[in-house]
Write a protein that holds these residues in place. Structure first.
Motif, PDB file in Angstrom:
ATOM      1  N   TRP A 117       0.793  -1.179   0.009  1.00  0.00           N
ATOM      2  CA  TRP A 117      -0.165  -0.018  -0.119  1.00  0.00           C
ATOM      3  C   TRP A 117       0.734   1.213  -0.011  1.00  0.00           C
ATOM      4  CZ3 TRP A 117       0.747   3.387   3.815  1.00  0.00           C
ATOM      5  CH2 TRP A 117       1.345   3.161   5.031  1.00  0.00           C
ATOM      6  N   GLY A 118       0.485   2.172  -0.458  1.00  0.00           N
ATOM      7  CA  GLY A 118       1.124   3.568  -0.540  1.00  0.00           C
ATOM      8  C   GLY A 118       0.879   4.478  -1.428  1.00  0.00           C
ATOM      9  N   VAL A 119       1.515   5.644  -1.931  1.00  0.00           N
ATOM     10  CA  VAL A 119       1.457   6.564  -2.709  1.00  0.00           C
ATOM     11  C   VAL A 119       1.917   6.049  -4.300  1.00  0.00           C
ATOM     12  CG1 VAL A 119       1.814   8.851  -3.404  1.00  0.00           C
ATOM     13  CG2 VAL A 119       1.631   8.243  -0.944  1.00  0.00           C
ATOM     14  N   GLY A 120       1.072   6.314  -5.136  1.00  0.00           N
ATOM     15  CA  GLY A 120       1.757   5.741  -6.513  1.00  0.00           C
ATOM     16  C   GLY A 120       0.549   6.371  -7.733  1.00  0.00           C
ATOM     17  N   GLY A 121       0.921   5.664  -8.661  1.00  0.00           N
ATOM     18  CA  GLY A 121       0.226   6.068 -10.026  1.00  0.00           C
ATOM     19  C   GLY A 121      -0.776   4.773 -10.495  1.00  0.00           C
ATOM     20  N   ASP A 122      -1.086   5.078 -11.625  1.00  0.00           N
ATOM     21  CA  ASP A 122      -2.188   4.224 -12.136  1.00  0.00           C
ATOM     22  C   ASP A 122      -1.433   2.921 -12.337  1.00  0.00           C
ATOM     23  OD1 ASP A 122      -4.029   6.161 -12.301  1.00  0.00           O
ATOM     24  OD2 ASP A 122      -3.658   6.284 -14.431  1.00  0.00           O
ATOM     25  N   LEU A 123      -0.062   2.878 -12.572  1.00  0.00           N
ATOM     26  CA  LEU A 123       0.848   1.660 -13.157  1.00  0.00           C
ATOM     27  C   LEU A 123       0.947   0.764 -11.761  1.00  0.00           C
ATOM     28  CD1 LEU A 123       3.312   2.932 -15.659  1.00  0.00           C
ATOM     29  CD2 LEU A 123       1.394   1.567 -16.108  1.00  0.00           C
ATOM     30  N   MET A 124       1.061   1.585 -10.716  1.00  0.00           N
ATOM     31  CA  MET A 124       1.126   0.828  -9.464  1.00  0.00           C
ATOM     32  C   MET A 124      -0.074   0.185  -9.024  1.00  0.00           C
ATOM     33  SD  MET A 124       3.815   2.697  -6.812  1.00  0.00           S
ATOM     34  CE  MET A 124       5.662   2.911  -7.043  1.00  0.00           C
TER      35      MET A 124
ATOM     36  N   THR B 295       0.233  14.143   6.981  1.00  0.00           N
ATOM     37  CA  THR B 295      -0.367  13.761   8.046  1.00  0.00           C
ATOM     38  C   THR B 295      -1.273  12.240   7.541  1.00  0.00           C
ATOM     39  OG1 THR B 295      -0.991  16.031   8.950  1.00  0.00           O
ATOM     40  CG2 THR B 295      -2.585  14.263   9.403  1.00  0.00           C
ATOM     41  N   ARG B 296      -1.987  12.359   6.350  1.00  0.00           N
ATOM     42  CA  ARG B 296      -2.426  11.286   5.886  1.00  0.00           C
ATOM     43  C   ARG B 296      -1.536   9.894   5.994  1.00  0.00           C
ATOM     44  NH1 ARG B 296      -4.558  11.263  -0.265  1.00  0.00           N
ATOM     45  NH2 ARG B 296      -5.593  13.158   0.478  1.00  0.00           N
ATOM     46  N   ILE B 297      -0.323  10.186   5.325  1.00  0.00           N
ATOM     47  CA  ILE B 297       0.541   9.099   5.186  1.00  0.00           C
ATOM     48  C   ILE B 297       1.176   8.696   6.596  1.00  0.00           C
ATOM     49  CG2 ILE B 297       2.851   8.391   4.464  1.00  0.00           C
ATOM     50  CD1 ILE B 297       2.326  10.077   2.070  1.00  0.00           C
ATOM     51  N   THR B 298       1.287   9.475   7.504  1.00  0.00           N
ATOM     52  CA  THR B 298       1.897   9.044   8.911  1.00  0.00           C
ATOM     53  C   THR B 298       0.666   8.313   9.559  1.00  0.00           C
ATOM     54  OG1 THR B 298       1.374  11.280   9.520  1.00  0.00           O
ATOM     55  CG2 THR B 298       3.815  10.788   8.852  1.00  0.00           C
ATOM     56  N   ARG B 299      -0.365   8.966   9.553  1.00  0.00           N
ATOM     57  CA  ARG B 299      -1.622   8.099  10.124  1.00  0.00           C
ATOM     58  C   ARG B 299      -1.809   6.664   9.444  1.00  0.00           C
ATOM     59  NH1 ARG B 299      -6.257  12.918  10.343  1.00  0.00           N
ATOM     60  NH2 ARG B 299      -5.216  14.006  12.224  1.00  0.00           N
ATOM     61  N   ALA B 300      -1.520   6.627   8.111  1.00  0.00           N
ATOM     62  CA  ALA B 300      -1.703   5.187   7.695  1.00  0.00           C
ATOM     63  C   ALA B 300      -0.573   4.322   8.318  1.00  0.00           C
ATOM     64  CB  ALA B 300      -1.436   5.219   6.083  1.00  0.00           C
ATOM     65  N   ILE B 301       0.788   4.883   8.305  1.00  0.00           N
ATOM     66  CA  ILE B 301       1.824   4.063   8.874  1.00  0.00           C
ATOM     67  C   ILE B 301       1.456   3.611  10.341  1.00  0.00           C
ATOM     68  CG2 ILE B 301       4.337   4.248   9.254  1.00  0.00           C
ATOM     69  CD1 ILE B 301       4.667   6.379   7.155  1.00  0.00           C
ATOM     70  N   SER B 302       1.078   4.453  11.129  1.00  0.00           N
ATOM     71  CA  SER B 302       0.682   4.229  12.457  1.00  0.00           C
ATOM     72  C   SER B 302      -0.399   3.007  12.585  1.00  0.00           C
ATOM     73  CB  SER B 302       0.263   5.307  13.154  1.00  0.00           C
ATOM     74  OG  SER B 302       1.493   6.420  13.466  1.00  0.00           O
ATOM     75  N   THR B 303      -1.147   3.422  11.635  1.00  0.00           N
ATOM     76  CA  THR B 303      -2.463   2.428  11.711  1.00  0.00           C
ATOM     77  C   THR B 303      -2.252   0.856  11.141  1.00  0.00           C
ATOM     78  OG1 THR B 303      -3.753   4.259  11.548  1.00  0.00           O
ATOM     79  CG2 THR B 303      -4.847   1.844  10.817  1.00  0.00           C
ATOM     80  N   ASN B 304      -1.539   0.951   9.964  1.00  0.00           N
ATOM     81  CA  ASN B 304      -1.182  -0.432   9.292  1.00  0.00           C
ATOM     82  C   ASN B 304       0.007  -1.020   9.756  1.00  0.00           C
ATOM     83  OD1 ASN B 304      -3.577  -0.431   7.441  1.00  0.00           O
ATOM     84  ND2 ASN B 304      -2.559   1.611   6.578  1.00  0.00           N
ATOM     85  N   LYS B 305       1.092  -0.173  10.288  1.00  0.00           N
ATOM     86  CA  LYS B 305       2.393  -0.853  10.754  1.00  0.00           C
ATOM     87  C   LYS B 305       2.903  -1.854   9.573  1.00  0.00           C
ATOM     88  CE  LYS B 305       1.002  -0.604  15.689  1.00  0.00           C
ATOM     89  NZ  LYS B 305      -0.005   0.311  15.569  1.00  0.00           N
TER      90      LYS B 305
ATOM     91  N   LYS C 144      11.512  13.344   5.216  1.00  0.00           N
ATOM     92  CA  LYS C 144      10.560  13.449   6.319  1.00  0.00           C
ATOM     93  C   LYS C 144       9.859  12.377   6.627  1.00  0.00           C
ATOM     94  CE  LYS C 144      10.165  18.522   6.045  1.00  0.00           C
ATOM     95  NZ  LYS C 144      11.146  18.621   4.999  1.00  0.00           N
ATOM     96  N   ILE C 145       9.359  11.472   5.710  1.00  0.00           N
ATOM     97  CA  ILE C 145       8.689  10.230   6.130  1.00  0.00           C
ATOM     98  C   ILE C 145       9.490   9.400   6.642  1.00  0.00           C
ATOM     99  CG2 ILE C 145       7.458   8.453   4.952  1.00  0.00           C
ATOM    100  CD1 ILE C 145       5.730  10.798   5.347  1.00  0.00           C
ATOM    101  N   ALA C 146      10.966   9.542   6.218  1.00  0.00           N
ATOM    102  CA  ALA C 146      11.833   8.645   6.654  1.00  0.00           C
ATOM    103  C   ALA C 146      12.122   8.559   7.910  1.00  0.00           C
ATOM    104  CB  ALA C 146      13.162   8.542   5.681  1.00  0.00           C
ATOM    105  N   ARG C 147      12.015  10.033   8.536  1.00  0.00           N
ATOM    106  CA  ARG C 147      12.418  10.094   9.897  1.00  0.00           C
ATOM    107  C   ARG C 147      11.185   9.360  10.833  1.00  0.00           C
ATOM    108  NH1 ARG C 147      13.675  15.422   9.767  1.00  0.00           N
ATOM    109  NH2 ARG C 147      11.529  16.339  10.020  1.00  0.00           N
ATOM    110  N   PHE C 148      10.078   9.873  10.134  1.00  0.00           N
ATOM    111  CA  PHE C 148       8.829   9.125  11.077  1.00  0.00           C
ATOM    112  C   PHE C 148       8.974   7.682  11.161  1.00  0.00           C
ATOM    113  CE2 PHE C 148       4.418   7.636  11.376  1.00  0.00           C
ATOM    114  CZ  PHE C 148       4.007   8.604  12.523  1.00  0.00           C
ATOM    115  N   LEU C 149       9.358   6.995   9.911  1.00  0.00           N
ATOM    116  CA  LEU C 149       9.221   5.606   9.977  1.00  0.00           C
ATOM    117  C   LEU C 149      10.336   5.168  10.938  1.00  0.00           C
ATOM    118  CD1 LEU C 149       9.091   5.290   6.158  1.00  0.00           C
ATOM    119  CD2 LEU C 149       7.375   4.083   7.622  1.00  0.00           C
ATOM    120  N   LYS C 150      11.661   5.817  10.931  1.00  0.00           N
ATOM    121  CA  LYS C 150      12.603   5.249  11.786  1.00  0.00           C
ATOM    122  C   LYS C 150      12.067   5.540  13.358  1.00  0.00           C
ATOM    123  CE  LYS C 150      16.776   4.365  13.447  1.00  0.00           C
ATOM    124  NZ  LYS C 150      18.087   5.341  13.137  1.00  0.00           N
ATOM    125  N   GLN C 151      11.303   6.526  13.723  1.00  0.00           N
ATOM    126  CA  GLN C 151      10.805   6.798  15.027  1.00  0.00           C
ATOM    127  C   GLN C 151       9.665   5.553  15.279  1.00  0.00           C
ATOM    128  OE1 GLN C 151       9.060  10.542  14.851  1.00  0.00           O
ATOM    129  NE2 GLN C 151      11.087  11.499  14.974  1.00  0.00           N
TER     130      GLN C 151
END
Length: 349
Positions: A10-17, A51-61, A76-83
């Motif tokens: 899951w994540g951010v992507g385009g039509d091909l993903m 905010t949308r992505i970090t919430r999804a990370i926290s929810t879906n782990k 910035k997302i990488a820093r949140f993931l590391k935390q």
């Protein structure tokens, strides 16, 4: 998926993903922001996306994350993931060797593994304490065989980019340049590479304002446009490498807001912006950017080149050297194998 059948994405992507089964929580078209001023204007939207992505990370782990390019946001997302204790694999690393070397710290502290497109990037990052592997450039995997045989009518491809701001700034100029060229060169045709990320009405409007010469339109198939072309007017970026692997002589052009230009000049280590010129270490393809990116100057430079057969041949030979520097085919497969080996060693699957 063939190597790890039970994996899901899951994540951010385009039509091909999405076609490959990725559950999109946001579409990549909403992240196409270029330039300092545009980023400032869109701070609210960028914050909402974060905010949308970090919430999804926290929810879906997720077990691990693969971040692709887009460093201003993804680091910035990488820093949140590391935390959150989630390993980060960074693919298509920031061009820290050209500008923004401060981002090396983010890759070193928050990334578990970086995969590079160029061999010199691996050494640059390793020397600065970043765990990095060179997997090669995937453009070689998707590109058809290069053909340099001339077409019946000399054909010029127009590649104005795949982002809204790029097309807004460059397409009108390219079309007017095409008009100037057609008035001075017989038996010339034009082909426009369009992107589905752009509202088709934008292309329709600009083409209606410049009905001559007639332009053939191709959507989401840059290589088809390149195969049919003898010369290319191209926006600086990945498209210059796509053009290079097809061995098509080109003129590189670009426009950004003045604030972005000023900041780039302050922090950039390179004077040329075209990737082919950066890899070659010198200007092998001409660049007309900012105030020089006018229809008159672009048309004049194109005519100067295409009417000189010896120069065209020399440019093709220089592009062959750049293509060789990108490494062998199979980059995508090597990247996948490196990722799978890493996550299995870390018992993430």
């Amino acid at each position: 998926k063939p190597l790890v059948p039970n994996i899901s994405f899951w994540g951010v992507g385009g039509d091909l993903m999405e076609d490959q089964g990725v559950r999109l929580i946001a579409h990549i078209r909403d992240f196409c922001i270029i330039g300092v001023w545009e980023a400032i204007r869109n701070l609210g939207r960028i914050k909402a996306q974060y905010t949308r992505i970090t919430r999804a990370i926290s929810t879906n782990k997720p077990s691990f994350a693969i971040l692709v390019d887009y460093p201003g946001f993804n680091l910035k997302i990488a820093r949140f993931l590391k935390q959150k204790g989630i390993p980060v694999i960074y693919y298509v690393v920031p061009q820290v060797w050209a500008w923004g070397e401060w981002r090396v710290k983010g890759l070193r502290e928050n990334g578990s593994l970086s995969l590079t497109l160029f061999a010199f990037e691996k050494k640059f990052l390793n020397d600065r304490g970043v765990i990095a592997e060179f997997t090669g450039n995937p453009l070689l995997d998707s590109a058809p065989e290069a053909t340099t045989a001339p077409h019946v009518n000399f054909t010029i491809a127009l590649l104005p980019g795949s982002r809204k701001t790029e097309v807004q700034h460059l397409l009108p100029m390219m079309l007017r340049a095409a008009k100037n060229i057609s008035e001075k060169m017989r038996n010339v045709e034009f082909i426009l590479a369009e992107s589905s990320n752009i509202d088709p009405e934008m292309y329709d409007r600009e083409l209606s304002l410049c009905p001559r010469p007639k332009v053939t339109r191709v959507k989401d198939n840059t290589y088809h446009a390149l195969t049919r072309s003898d010369f290319v007017i191209v926006a600086s970026g990945t498209a210059t490498l796509e053009t290079a692997v097809m061995l098509k002589p080109m003129l590189i052009t670009y426009r950004v807001p003045l604030l972005t230009e000023a900041l780039f000049k302050m922090i950039s280590k390179v004077r040329k912006i075209g990737l082919v010129n950066i890899i070659a270490g010198r200007e092998i393809m001409p660049e007309l950017i900012q105030r020089d990116a006018t229809p008159e100057k672009v048309a004049s430079k194109v005519l100067e080149i295409v009417l000189d057969k010896d120069r065209m041949e020399k440019m093709r030979m220089e592009l062959a050297e750049v293509k060789l520097a990108l490494g062998p085919k199979g980059a995508s497969k090597r990247a996948v194998e490196t990722i799978v080996e890493f996550v299995r060693e870390k018992n993430l699957l």
